[in-house]
Design a protein around this motif. Sequence first.
Motif, mmCIF file in Angstrom:
data_model
loop_
_atom_site.group_PDB
_atom_site.id
_atom_site.type_symbol
_atom_site.label_atom_id
_atom_site.label_comp_id
_atom_site.label_asym_id
_atom_site.label_seq_id
_atom_site.Cartn_x
_atom_site.Cartn_y
_atom_site.Cartn_z
ATOM 1 N N SER A 68 0.461 -1.227 0.032
ATOM 2 C CA SER A 68 0.310 0.154 0.198
ATOM 3 C C SER A 68 0.892 1.602 -0.190
ATOM 4 C CB SER A 68 -0.807 0.629 0.913
ATOM 5 O OG SER A 68 0.005 -0.013 2.495
ATOM 6 N N LEU A 69 0.045 2.396 0.151
ATOM 7 C CA LEU A 69 1.788 3.729 -0.846
ATOM 8 C C LEU A 69 2.329 3.865 0.681
ATOM 9 C CD1 LEU A 69 -2.063 5.860 -2.526
ATOM 10 C CD2 LEU A 69 0.316 4.150 -2.916
ATOM 11 N N ASP A 70 1.516 3.657 2.032
ATOM 12 C CA ASP A 70 2.004 3.323 3.793
ATOM 13 C C ASP A 70 3.132 2.710 3.814
ATOM 14 O OD1 ASP A 70 -0.052 1.928 4.158
ATOM 15 O OD2 ASP A 70 -0.764 3.005 5.454
ATOM 16 N N ALA A 71 2.856 1.624 2.646
ATOM 17 C CA ALA A 71 4.104 0.863 3.210
ATOM 18 C C ALA A 71 5.951 1.257 2.664
ATOM 19 C CB ALA A 71 3.734 0.057 1.984
ATOM 20 N N ASP A 72 6.823 0.382 2.957
ATOM 21 C CA ASP A 72 7.856 1.177 2.633
ATOM 22 C C ASP A 72 8.168 2.001 1.113
ATOM 23 O OD1 ASP A 72 9.905 1.584 2.447
ATOM 24 O OD2 ASP A 72 11.523 -0.827 2.149
ATOM 25 N N PRO A 73 8.853 3.130 1.044
ATOM 26 C CA PRO A 73 8.440 3.717 0.269
ATOM 27 C C PRO A 73 9.035 2.470 -1.503
ATOM 28 C CG PRO A 73 9.491 5.357 1.509
ATOM 29 C CD PRO A 73 8.924 4.336 2.105
ATOM 30 N N TYR A 74 9.977 2.266 -1.146
ATOM 31 C CA TYR A 74 10.527 1.218 -2.016
ATOM 32 C C TYR A 74 9.004 0.191 -2.781
ATOM 33 C CZ TYR A 74 13.031 -2.419 -4.491
ATOM 34 O OH TYR A 74 13.768 -3.778 -5.935
ATOM 35 N N GLY A 75 8.204 0.228 -1.806
ATOM 36 C CA GLY A 75 6.982 -0.248 -2.977
ATOM 37 C C GLY A 75 6.445 -0.483 -2.784
ATOM 38 N N ALA A 76 6.171 0.824 -2.271
ATOM 39 C CA ALA A 76 4.791 1.599 -2.223
ATOM 40 C C ALA A 76 3.810 2.344 -3.510
ATOM 41 C CB ALA A 76 4.839 2.696 -1.304
ATOM 42 N N GLY A 77 2.713 1.178 -3.191
ATOM 43 C CA GLY A 77 1.360 1.541 -4.446
ATOM 44 C C GLY A 77 2.313 0.359 -5.768
ATOM 45 N N ASN A 78 2.573 -0.257 -5.664
ATOM 46 C CA ASN A 78 2.733 -1.495 -6.340
ATOM 47 C C ASN A 78 1.995 -2.815 -5.807
ATOM 48 O OD1 ASN A 78 4.680 -0.049 -8.487
ATOM 49 N ND2 ASN A 78 5.835 -0.281 -6.520
ATOM 50 N N HIS A 79 1.945 -3.522 -7.053
ATOM 51 C CA HIS A 79 0.711 -5.209 -7.185
ATOM 52 C C HIS A 79 2.030 -5.948 -8.071
ATOM 53 C CE1 HIS A 79 -2.901 -6.956 -5.693
ATOM 54 N NE2 HIS A 79 -1.678 -7.807 -6.458
ATOM 55 N N TYR A 80 2.587 -6.695 -7.017
ATOM 56 C CA TYR A 80 3.056 -7.657 -8.226
ATOM 57 C C TYR A 80 2.668 -9.275 -8.206
ATOM 58 C CZ TYR A 80 7.275 -4.487 -6.663
ATOM 59 O OH TYR A 80 8.074 -3.421 -5.945
ATOM 60 N N CYS A 81 2.438 -9.690 -9.627
ATOM 61 C CA CYS A 81 1.710 -10.919 -9.921
ATOM 62 C C CYS A 81 3.141 -12.057 -10.341
ATOM 63 C CB CYS A 81 0.986 -10.198 -10.595
ATOM 64 S SG CYS A 81 -0.776 -10.029 -9.980
ATOM 65 N N LYS A 82 2.563 -12.636 -10.689
ATOM 66 C CA LYS A 82 3.319 -14.052 -11.381
ATOM 67 C C LYS A 82 2.478 -14.426 -11.945
ATOM 68 C CE LYS A 82 7.313 -14.360 -9.056
ATOM 69 N NZ LYS A 82 8.272 -16.054 -9.068
ATOM 70 N N LEU A 83 2.659 -14.058 -13.163
ATOM 71 C CA LEU A 83 1.774 -14.071 -14.424
ATOM 72 C C LEU A 83 1.454 -15.965 -15.040
ATOM 73 C CD1 LEU A 83 0.529 -11.298 -15.745
ATOM 74 C CD2 LEU A 83 -0.724 -12.725 -13.873
ATOM 75 N N LEU A 84 1.252 -16.668 -16.155
ATOM 76 C CA LEU A 84 0.992 -17.454 -16.899
ATOM 77 C C LEU A 84 1.067 -16.509 -18.488
ATOM 78 C CD1 LEU A 84 -0.189 -20.253 -17.533
ATOM 79 C CD2 LEU A 84 -2.090 -19.733 -17.960
ATOM 80 N N SER A 85 2.174 -17.273 -18.829
ATOM 81 C CA SER A 85 2.597 -16.895 -19.833
ATOM 82 C C SER A 85 1.880 -16.541 -21.004
ATOM 83 C CB SER A 85 3.927 -17.124 -20.678
ATOM 84 O OG SER A 85 4.358 -16.946 -21.934
ATOM 85 N N PRO A 86 0.571 -16.551 -22.291
ATOM 86 C CA PRO A 86 -0.014 -16.004 -23.272
ATOM 87 C C PRO A 86 1.127 -17.536 -23.915
ATOM 88 C CG PRO A 86 0.133 -14.508 -22.850
ATOM 89 C CD PRO A 86 1.293 -14.974 -21.914
ATOM 90 N N ALA A 87 2.239 -18.382 -24.599
ATOM 91 C CA ALA A 87 2.682 -18.821 -25.004
ATOM 92 C C ALA A 87 2.723 -20.048 -24.399
ATOM 93 C CB ALA A 87 4.329 -18.540 -25.297
ATOM 94 N N ARG A 88 2.904 -20.567 -22.536
ATOM 95 C CA ARG A 88 2.775 -21.274 -22.192
ATOM 96 C C ARG A 88 1.329 -22.785 -22.459
ATOM 97 N NH1 ARG A 88 3.806 -25.720 -21.236
ATOM 98 N NH2 ARG A 88 3.338 -26.473 -18.959
ATOM 99 N N ALA A 89 0.785 -21.147 -22.111
ATOM 100 C CA ALA A 89 -0.618 -22.032 -22.241
ATOM 101 C C ALA A 89 -1.351 -22.350 -23.911
ATOM 102 C CB ALA A 89 -2.348 -20.578 -22.324
#
Length: 176
Positions: free
Chosen positions: A143-164
Motif C-alpha cells: 500500500s502507499l503507506d508501506a516502505d517507499p521502495y515498493g509503495a503503490g505496487n502490485h506484483y503478480c506471477k502470471l501465466l505466459s500466453p505462450a505457455r497456455a
Amino acid sequence: INAEYMGVTETKAGLDGWAIIKEEKLNILTALPDDGSVYVSAIEIATKLFSRQKAYNITGYPSPASLDDGDRCKPINQKAYDWALQAVSPEARQRFLSKGFPLEMVGDEKPNPPAGPWWIWTYLGYNKAATSLQIKSYYAFYSLDADPYGAGNHYCKLLSPARALEYILVDGLRKQ
C-alpha cells in the motif's frame, strides 16, 4: 513445478535482481532436456503493476488500500488462457476441449513471508487436481503507506500466453 529441479535451491545470487535472473536462466536452460518431454515456453511472467490504490491516489480519488483486495492476478491468468484457446485453430481447440486436461485458475496467494525475495523465488503454481491443472498466482501488494521502495505496487506471477498455447497444443493432451 519441482523447485529443486528448477535450480531454486542452488541460487546464490542474493538480492541482486540481475544476478538472480542470469542464475535462474542458466539453471533452467541447463537442467531441461531438449527432447520434447518438457515445455519450452516461459514458466511464468513476473510483473510489477501500478496498484489501483496508487492510480486512484494520483487522480485525486479516495484511495483506500482495500481497492487492491481480492484476486488481482487470477483474472489476468484467465485472460491468457482464454486468448490461447481462441488463438489456436478450431480443430486444435476442439481436440483440446474434448480430450485435453483443462487449466483452472485458482485464488492468488501471498508468499510467506510476504517480502520481495520470497515472491521472486515462489514460482507460479501448477498443481494437478482430479479434473484440471490448477494455476495459482503468487502476489505481493504494498500500500502507499508501506516502505517507499515498493509503495503503490502490485506484483503478480502470471501465466505466459505462450505457455497456455503450448499447454493446449501439446502438454494438456498428454495422458494424465
